[in-house]
Design a protein around this motif. Structure first.
Motif, PDB file in Angstrom:
ATOM      1  N   ILE A 146     127.486 -20.095  51.174  1.00  0.00           N
ATOM      2  CA  ILE A 146     128.743 -20.068  50.415  1.00  0.00           C
ATOM      3  C   ILE A 146     129.659 -21.247  50.713  1.00  0.00           C
ATOM      4  N   PHE A 147     129.226 -22.234  51.493  1.00  0.00           N
ATOM      5  CA  PHE A 147     130.136 -23.301  51.920  1.00  0.00           C
ATOM      6  C   PHE A 147     130.772 -24.034  50.753  1.00  0.00           C
ATOM      7  N   PHE A 148     130.063 -24.093  49.604  1.00  0.00           N
ATOM      8  CA  PHE A 148     130.568 -24.853  48.467  1.00  0.00           C
ATOM      9  C   PHE A 148     131.707 -24.139  47.753  1.00  0.00           C
ATOM     10  N   TYR A 184     119.394 -28.692  50.873  1.00  0.00           N
ATOM     11  CA  TYR A 184     119.202 -28.858  49.432  1.00  0.00           C
ATOM     12  C   TYR A 184     120.518 -28.622  48.694  1.00  0.00           C
ATOM     13  N   HIS A 185     121.219 -27.542  49.054  1.00  0.00           N
ATOM     14  CA  HIS A 185     122.509 -27.259  48.422  1.00  0.00           C
ATOM     15  C   HIS A 185     123.519 -28.365  48.717  1.00  0.00           C
ATOM     16  N   ILE A 206     116.468 -34.842  53.963  1.00  0.00           N
ATOM     17  CA  ILE A 206     116.504 -33.923  55.101  1.00  0.00           C
ATOM     18  C   ILE A 206     115.963 -32.562  54.674  1.00  0.00           C
ATOM     19  N   ALA A 207     116.345 -32.105  53.487  1.00  0.00           N
ATOM     20  CA  ALA A 207     115.861 -30.810  52.988  1.00  0.00           C
ATOM     21  C   ALA A 207     114.340 -30.791  52.900  1.00  0.00           C
ATOM     22  N   ARG A 222     112.477 -27.991  45.181  1.00  0.00           N
ATOM     23  CA  ARG A 222     113.679 -28.329  44.416  1.00  0.00           C
ATOM     24  C   ARG A 222     114.258 -29.669  44.855  1.00  0.00           C
ATOM     25  N   ALA A 223     114.230 -29.925  46.168  1.00  0.00           N
ATOM     26  CA  ALA A 223     114.733 -31.205  46.658  1.00  0.00           C
ATOM     27  C   ALA A 223     113.859 -32.353  46.159  1.00  0.00           C
TER      28      ALA A 223
END
Length: 255
Positions: A146-148, A184-185, A206-207, A222-223
């Motif tokens: 949820i950081f975003f 990724y996020h 990194i992801a 996805r990355a």
């Protein structure tokens, strides 16, 4: 959880001597850190005092550590199905703290919630973070989902906490299973929101590396796809789509 005492010590950036000096020998402490069964109650209490952790919290972590994989597997399965019945999920995992429950409620607002509800939980969670001396591994993993939702200085602070603690606790089950998804996020945040291609590329790489290391196919794929789009690398996009087709074919229609 293996080596719980060591885990708690390192999470507080303490050396061995910070803990054992003046209360026991290094040899005795090392034996306890390697196997908690070597500790008697008196020596354990002295160690916990040096670690500044209440016995009740230690007992909780020790007794519930075997449940942790089920919790993160259940959460990831629920999120992958895009169905978050939050009250039922919380009832099925009664050992969650109030802070973790608030994070889960905020996560649910991403699926079915209003902007006002998101703001409500942003304030609750931020106040909790400001009033907590230490964030536990479970807290860090849940915050990575949820950081975003946070903005500006708050977002930067939380991202820094997540990165620092994930790198420290990477072998912890929940973190090893979510670290690739977090990066990724983070790459997506810099790609789509901040329009910072260079930083997005760094985090996508990194992801991919973390995903390969910890065998996390979805964020790895996805990355690869998003990085391939940014860099016009068709081979990378093909690899990502191939991984999705094998492990998560249901996701292909959503791209």
């Amino acid at each position: 959880m293996e080596n719980l005492i060591k885990f708690l010590r390192e999470s507080r950036d303490l050396s061995k001597s910070d803990v054992y000096k003046g209360i026991m020998s290094e040899y005795t402490y090392t034996n306890i850190e390697n196997d908690i069964d070597n500790a008697n109650f008196y020596s354990l209490i002295m160690i916990l005092d040096r670690l500044n952790i209440p016995f009740s919290e230690f007992a909780y972590l020790y007794s519930k550590s075997k449940d942790i994989p089920n919790f993160f597997d259940d959460l990831n399965n629920e999120l992958s199905n895009r169905i978050v019945v939050i009250d039922e999920f919380i009832n099925n995992h009664p050992y969650l703290t109030d802070f973790q429950i608030d994070i889960l409620h905020s996560l649910a607002t991403l699926y079915e919630g209003t902007a006002q509800e998101q703001e409500k939980y942003r304030k609750i969670i931020w106040n909790s973070i400001q009033n907590r001396e230490n964030l536990l591994p479970n807290d860090i993993v849940l915050l990575s989902y949820i950081f975003f939702l946070f903005k500006d200085e708050q977002q930067a602070y939380i991202i820094n906490e997540i990165e620092e603690k994930m790198n420290l606790w990477e072998d912890y089950y929940g973190i090893s299973k979510t670290i690739s998804l977090f990066y990724y996020h983070l790459g997506t945040l810099y790609n789509l929101v901040h329009k910072d291609t260079e930083t997005a590329i760094k985090y996508y790489n990194i992801a991919i590396n973390k995903g390969v290391k910890h065998q996390s196919p979805y964020p790895t794929a996805r990355a690869m796809i998003d990085l391939g789009n940014i860099t016009s690398n068709e081979d990378l996009k093909t690899k990502g789509n191939t991984i999705l087709s094998v492990f998560h074919p249901e996701m292909l229609d959503m791209l």
